[in-house]
Design an enzyme around this catalytic site. Structure first.
Site, PDB file in Angstrom:
ATOM      1  CD  GLU A  97      11.450  29.777 -12.675  1.00  0.00           C
ATOM      2  OE1 GLU A  97      12.064  29.053 -13.180  1.00  0.00           O
ATOM      3  OE2 GLU A  97       9.858  29.508 -12.718  1.00  0.00           O
ATOM      4  CB  CYS A 117       6.187  22.240  -5.417  1.00  0.00           C
ATOM      5  SG  CYS A 117       4.898  22.073  -4.713  1.00  0.00           S
ATOM      6  CB  CYS A 121       0.765  19.421  -9.919  1.00  0.00           C
ATOM      7  SG  CYS A 121       0.066  19.821  -8.661  1.00  0.00           S
ATOM      8  CB  CYS A 124       3.956  21.703 -12.188  1.00  0.00           C
ATOM      9  SG  CYS A 124       4.838  22.879 -11.281  1.00  0.00           S
ATOM     10  CD  GLU A 165      -0.456  24.205  -1.527  1.00  0.00           C
ATOM     11  OE1 GLU A 165      -0.984  23.869  -2.607  1.00  0.00           O
ATOM     12  OE2 GLU A 165      -1.090  24.956  -0.600  1.00  0.00           O
ATOM     13  CB  SER A 196      -2.749  30.092  -5.856  1.00  0.00           C
ATOM     14  OG  SER A 196      -3.185  28.924  -6.821  1.00  0.00           O
ATOM     15  CB  SER A 219      -4.985  24.336  -8.396  1.00  0.00           C
ATOM     16  OG  SER A 219      -4.066  25.613  -8.277  1.00  0.00           O
ATOM     17  CG  LEU A 220     -11.566  22.084  -9.354  1.00  0.00           C
ATOM     18  CD1 LEU A 220     -11.693  21.537  -7.992  1.00  0.00           C
ATOM     19  CD2 LEU A 220     -12.825  22.436  -9.412  1.00  0.00           C
ATOM     20  CG  ASN A 295       1.805  29.036 -22.077  1.00  0.00           C
ATOM     21  OD1 ASN A 295       1.111  29.523 -22.929  1.00  0.00           O
ATOM     22  ND2 ASN A 295       2.252  29.456 -20.877  1.00  0.00           N
ATOM     23  CB  CYS A 338       6.416  27.983 -12.129  1.00  0.00           C
ATOM     24  SG  CYS A 338       5.619  26.686 -11.232  1.00  0.00           S
TER      25      CYS A 338
HETATM   26  S1  SF4 Z   1       1.610  23.478  -9.943  1.00  0.00           S
HETATM   27 FE1  SF4 Z   1       2.009  24.205  -7.876  1.00  0.00          FE
HETATM   28  S2  SF4 Z   1       1.441  22.796  -5.987  1.00  0.00           S
HETATM   29 FE2  SF4 Z   1       1.770  21.850  -8.354  1.00  0.00          FE
HETATM   30  S3  SF4 Z   1       3.734  21.089  -8.235  1.00  0.00           S
HETATM   31 FE3  SF4 Z   1       3.618  22.850  -9.388  1.00  0.00          FE
HETATM   32  S4  SF4 Z   1       4.236  24.276  -7.910  1.00  0.00           S
HETATM   33 FE4  SF4 Z   1       3.550  22.551  -6.626  1.00  0.00          FE
END
Ligand code: SF4
Length: 349
Positions: A97, A117, A121, A124, A165, A196, A219-220, A295, A338
């Site tokens: 995407e 990925c 996270c 995500c 990442e 990022s 990304s903290l 969101n 995403c």
């Molecule tokens: S937020 Fe970014 S780094 Fe974390 S799992 Fe999703 S795509 Fe991967």
């Protein structure tokens, strides 16, 4: 260069030397290489027929020997705010995407560096599905050019904050940044090209030593180790104290101000304790904090913080000398995280 269609290489993957060799095999003068490269990189030609300043006979020979790669758009969503989110598929069937976000005379692109990925996270959709594969330089680059051509406008900034990442795909990411920066590519200023990362420390140090003025976002999402471990298990081994020290070195080395991304999640990382830890992490450092209003995502256990709470964060950070902004997610009426568009497209929605 093989002419068997099963072995045709994508022109995007040829080095300048390989392209010169191919053209010399075809009895062409040296200047043709520059012409062909212009069509491939600057003009993003989708077919050999577009290469109008290249003789037709050469176009036909090239078409027999190489492909133009090319991404295929398989789905899109258009937001009320004008953002367009695309699902793009590469010739091997892998899809990623990217998003185009217009504003005034600007056009920003958020692009992916990996399909899927591995970082996992917790908030995500992409992370939940795991890694399919890393993208090549040209696959990252082509996303930006697809958006450019769709909007028929110059891209003014790119952030590699889509799927993946970037620092787990460092070489291709850096090559794509250089191509995006090059006047013989997209010609976007280095300061408007942002990577990022979740905080992959060895690559942050490597990035600090690159000569270009690319910008860095980290990304903290929490400055409390336990919370961060739960939200971002993929970077558990890079502790906050080590990240803090690495960012200090990054700033010393580059003189550039990094951005910390912080998605505000109600009751998880927006408590007083979390706010204090964030202030402690940033106070006295060169930093900008981007507070992202999460969101609502179907099926997610995470909820956004209130607007009032976001403003508390801005005020408290300002009181310790740290500039913070609340970023409204673009395209919030389309899919939030995403990975969502991909999931919907695969379900046929
Ligand atoms: S937020 Fe970014 S780094 Fe974390 S799992 Fe999703 S795509 Fe991967």
């Amino acid at each position: 260069m093989a002419s068997d269609s099963t072995e045709k290489r994508d022109l995007h993957t040829l080095t300048r030397g390989e392209l010169m060799e191919l053209l010399s095999e075809l009895g062409q003068p040296k200047f043709r290489a520059k012409q062909v490269e212009e069509w491939v990189w600057e003009k993003n030609a989708r077919s050999f027929d577009e290469m109008t300043n290249v003789p037709k006979s050469l176009r036909e020979e090239l078409a027999k020997r190489v492909t133009l790669g090319g991404v295929e758009e398989v789905a899109r969503q258009v937001s009320l705010d004008g953002s367009r989110k695309y699902l793009l598929r590469y010739p091997d069937g892998v899809a990623v995407e990217c998003v185009g976000m217009p504003g005034g005379n600007r056009l920003s692109v958020c692009a992916s560096t990996q399909a899927g990925c591995a970082m996992g996270c917790a908030f995500c959709a992409t992370g939940a599905a795991g890694l399919t594969r890393s993208l090549t330089e040209s696959e990252i680059y082509e996303q930006v050019m697809h958006v450019r051509d769709d909007f028929n406008a110059r891209v003014t900034s790119v952030v590699l904050m889509g799927q993946g990442e970037p620092f787990m795909n460092y070489d291709a990411t850096l090559a794509a940044l250089r191509r995006l920066n090059s006047p013989e590519g997209a010609g976007i200023g280095a300061r408007h090209l942002t990577v990022s990362t979740c905080g992959v420390i060895p690559q942050i140090m490597r990035f600090a030593n690159e000569p270009e003025q690319f910008t860095l976002a980290v990304s903290l999402h929490s400055a409390v180790q336990r919370t961060r471990n739960a939200l971002m298990p993929g970077v558990r081994k890079y502790s906050l104290i080590n990240l803090y020290n690495a960012m200090g070195e990054y700033v010393n080395k580059t003189g550039r101000r990094p951005t910390y991304e912080y998605a505000l999640i109600g009751g998880v990382n927006d408590t007083d304790n979390e706010l204090q830890a964030l202030c402690d992490f940033c106070e006295g450092t060169l930093a900008h904090v981007n507070l992202i209003q999460l969101n609502e995502v179907d099926g997610s256990k995470f909820r956004p913080s209130t607007d009032l709470r976001a403003q508390d964060f801005v005020r408290r950070l300002a009181s310790v000398g740290v500039e913070a902004t609340v970023r409204n997610s673009r395209g919030s009426d389309i899919d939030a995280a995403c990975g969502q568009l991909k999931q919907r497209a695969l379900r046929g929605r």
